[in-house]
Enzyme design. Structure first.
Site, PDB file in Angstrom:
ATOM      1  N   ASN A 123     -13.445  12.859   9.707  1.00 18.84           N
ATOM      2  CA  ASN A 123     -13.538  12.236   8.392  1.00 18.84           C
ATOM      3  C   ASN A 123     -14.988  12.205   7.920  1.00 18.84           C
ATOM      4  OD1 ASN A 123     -11.005  10.848   7.060  1.00 18.84           O
ATOM      5  ND2 ASN A 123     -10.709  10.690   9.270  1.00 18.84           N
ATOM      6  N   GLY A 170       0.853  -1.192   0.000  1.00 19.78           N
ATOM      7  CA  GLY A 170       0.000   0.000   0.000  1.00 19.78           C
ATOM      8  C   GLY A 170       0.878   1.227   0.000  1.00 19.78           C
ATOM      9  N   SER A 211      -8.463  12.143   4.972  1.00 16.97           N
ATOM     10  CA  SER A 211      -8.242  11.166   3.906  1.00 16.97           C
ATOM     11  C   SER A 211      -9.553  10.673   3.297  1.00 16.97           C
ATOM     12  CB  SER A 211      -7.419   9.986   4.424  1.00 16.97           C
ATOM     13  OG  SER A 211      -8.084   9.344   5.503  1.00 16.97           O
ATOM     14  N   GLU A 257     -13.606   4.279   3.421  1.00 16.66           N
ATOM     15  CA  GLU A 257     -13.560   3.183   4.400  1.00 16.66           C
ATOM     16  C   GLU A 257     -14.789   3.234   5.321  1.00 16.66           C
ATOM     17  OE1 GLU A 257      -9.002   2.200   5.296  1.00 16.66           O
ATOM     18  OE2 GLU A 257      -9.441   4.329   5.454  1.00 16.66           O
ATOM     19  N   LYS A 313      -8.478   6.423  18.558  1.00 13.73           N
ATOM     20  CA  LYS A 313      -8.306   7.117  17.277  1.00 13.73           C
ATOM     21  C   LYS A 313      -9.648   7.404  16.610  1.00 13.73           C
ATOM     22  CE  LYS A 313      -5.825   7.329  12.947  1.00 13.73           C
ATOM     23  NZ  LYS A 313      -5.018   6.663  11.907  1.00 13.73           N
ATOM     24  N   ASN A 330     -11.316  10.253  14.120  1.00 18.58           N
ATOM     25  CA  ASN A 330     -11.629   9.850  12.750  1.00 18.58           C
ATOM     26  C   ASN A 330     -13.123   9.889  12.434  1.00 18.58           C
ATOM     27  OD1 ASN A 330      -9.242   9.488  11.401  1.00 18.58           O
ATOM     28  ND2 ASN A 330      -9.093   7.300  11.775  1.00 18.58           N
ATOM     29  N   ALA A 380       0.226   7.701   0.313  1.00 21.78           N
ATOM     30  CA  ALA A 380       0.881   8.721   1.125  1.00 21.78           C
ATOM     31  C   ALA A 380       1.464   8.147   2.411  1.00 21.78           C
ATOM     32  CB  ALA A 380      -0.115   9.836   1.441  1.00 21.78           C
ATOM     33  N   ASN A 429      -6.993   2.122   9.090  1.00 22.63           N
ATOM     34  CA  ASN A 429      -7.949   2.822   9.943  1.00 22.63           C
ATOM     35  C   ASN A 429      -9.053   1.903  10.454  1.00 22.63           C
ATOM     36  OD1 ASN A 429      -7.081   5.553  10.083  1.00 22.63           O
ATOM     37  ND2 ASN A 429      -7.728   5.878   7.965  1.00 22.63           N
TER      38      ASN A 429
END
Length: 308
Positions: A197, A12, A260, A272, A189, A193, A15, A107
């Site tokens: 996100n 993968g 992201s 995701e 996290k 997120n 970035a 994630n």
């Protein structure tokens, strides 16, 4: 397994994979990158990384189109989207020997268990990246802020290898801490997120600064964070409520940042959705709890993605 001079594969090479793999290569490690779209460019021109911790270039990079070309490694770092996990069943076997460490930087919830089911729990570690980073052009990465990895074992408490790996990451310029519980760290996290996100897409393609500049959206961020922390606590993962203020204030100090998931959404790539929003709701429901705030955001995201 040679922990002092491990042979490393990055599966993968977007970035995140290029940044952390690049740091390890910069400090002398043999790092092999599995690449698709950037393969020809990086093979010829190498990698360029602009970073708040200092720019650097890797003029020569070990890059490959297939994992069979790489062969067995001591450490395999997975930095691909969780939406592509099924591909790992074919990608990983050529990279593994009986003591290979598989470190997933993915994630959300579920990837650690997926890897453990298929490749054995004792091989699996998880890392949580707290980093603002984008791929700005072919073979070019822009590291904007932060960069810490929180590292833990799938199979239980930290081991000697966990501490050794964390020490080596630090030597290579990667801030790293070892977590006593990987699952607790993953819920921690999610406190960032899930709201940032998610709202970046659901609120109409907004960056972090725009979200926090809107009083209604900031309240929603706080409501989501509180629900995640309270749910995690009921599942046995104690997270202090003060983390809400800490995360929000840190986010304020960042330059306007597109999470992201928003970048994936705007690019027409898979978001995701299940790993970040669906799986926490399902795990809570399986334990007899509801997550109405997160559930509402999950449904909004499904609608936005379907209408894209």
């Amino acid at each position: 397994m040679n922990l002092e001079h491990p042979r490393i594969a990055i599966v993968g090479s977007g970035a995140v994979g290029c940044y952390y793999g690049g740091r390890l290569a910069q400090h002398g490690h043999e790092v092999h990158f599995l690449m698709r779209s950037d393969y020809a460019h990086v093979k010829q021109h190498g990698l360029k990384i602009r970073s708040v911790h200092g720019d650097f270039e890797l003029p020569q990079v070990y890059c490959h189109r297939r994992t069979a070309e790489i062969g067995q490694c001591d450490l395999v770092i997975i930095a691909m989207k969780a939406t592509a996990n099924a591909a790992l069943l074919e990608l990983l076997p050529p990279l593994l020997h009986n003591k290979t460490m598989i470190l997933t930087l993915q994630n959300g919830l579920g990837s650690d268990d997926f890897l453990a089911r298929h490749f054995g729990s004792t091989h699996v570690l998880g890392g949580l990246c707290f980093v603002c980073i984008n791929r700005t052009a072919t073979g070019e990465i822009h590291h904007i802020a932060q960069g810490q990895i929180s590292l833990g074992e799938h199979s239980g408490a930290p081991q000697v290898r966990t501490e050794t790996l964390a020490t080596e990451f630090r030597r290579c310029g990667i801030e790293c801490k070892v977590e006593p519980s990987l699952l607790t760290a993953r819920w921690k996290k999610l406190v960032w997120n899930i709201p940032f996100n998610g709202l970046s897409i659901a609120a109409g393609n907004k960056d972090t600064a725009a979200i926090l500049a809107d009083a209604v959206l900031e309240k929603r961020v706080r409501d989501l964070m509180r629900e995640i922390i309270e749910t995690a606590g009921k599942l046995g993962h104690a997270i202090p409520l003060v983390l809400m203020d800490d995360m929000i204030e840190r986010t304020r100090t960042m330059s306007p940042y597109k999470p992201s998931s928003l970048i994936d959404f705007l690019a027409g790539s898979e978001v995701e959705l299940e790993a970040i929003w669906g799986e926490p709701v399902r795990q809570a429901k399986a334990a007899g709890m509801e997550m109405p705030q997160v559930g509402r955001l999950y449904e909004e995201l499904k609608e936005r993605i379907a209408a894209r």
